[in-house]
Every structure is written in C-alpha cells, then in structure tokens.
Design a protein around this motif. Sequence first.
Motif: not given
Length: 117
Positions: A68-81
């Motif tokens: 879940e932490s990895i999934k959340l980190s990837l979602q935040i990275a995609c959104l911030s990009t």
Amino acid sequence: MRSDSSSYDRASWGLKLAAWAGLLFLHFPILIIFIYAFNTEEAAFSFPPQGFTLHWFSVAFARVDVLESIKLSLQIACLSTLIALVLGTLAAAALYRRDFFGKEGISLMLILPIALP
C-alpha cells in the motif's frame, strides 16, 4: 562562443576529487543498505554479509502495508509529475508570450546557470 579546449572550462583535479568524495560520502550509506538487503543472517549487523538471498524481499512484499505504501508513493509521484508538467508548460507559455513585471528577472534566473562557465 568559447572553445571546448580552453583551460578555464575544465575543473581542476582538486575540485574533481572533492566532487567525487562528496558523491561517495552521500551514496556510501545507500550502498551499505543495498548490500545488507541481500544478507542471509538474521542478525542485521554482521559484517561482512554471510551470504546472498532474496528472502527479505519476499518478506517485505508479502506485507500489505508495504504494498500500500508503494502504491501510494507511485500515485503521489504520478500526480506531482502531472501537476509540474502542466504548471511548467503554463509558466513557459507565459514567459514566451506575455510581458509582465519581473519577466526579465525570471528569464535571467533561468538563463544565468547556462551562461556561467
């Protein structure tokens, strides 16, 4: 336009050595953690590592909270990009097309690092 063979374009050996030493100082802890991730021992602080295993990766990826932490980190990275891409494009369009107070200062800050030797 400067030629690439001029002596002031190249860094001195001392500066190169200091830069490499700084990079090594910053990346050495990451290298140690990377090596210990493959350690076969239960005791984490035995040096040198006793063997090579991928067991700890299977333990980590079997945990739901890690996934879940990895999934959340990837979602935040995609959104911030995406946000940075949109805002950067809008800022570049504003700098190119419009005149406004402070445009020269912003343009100077963007061009200055490129122009310095």
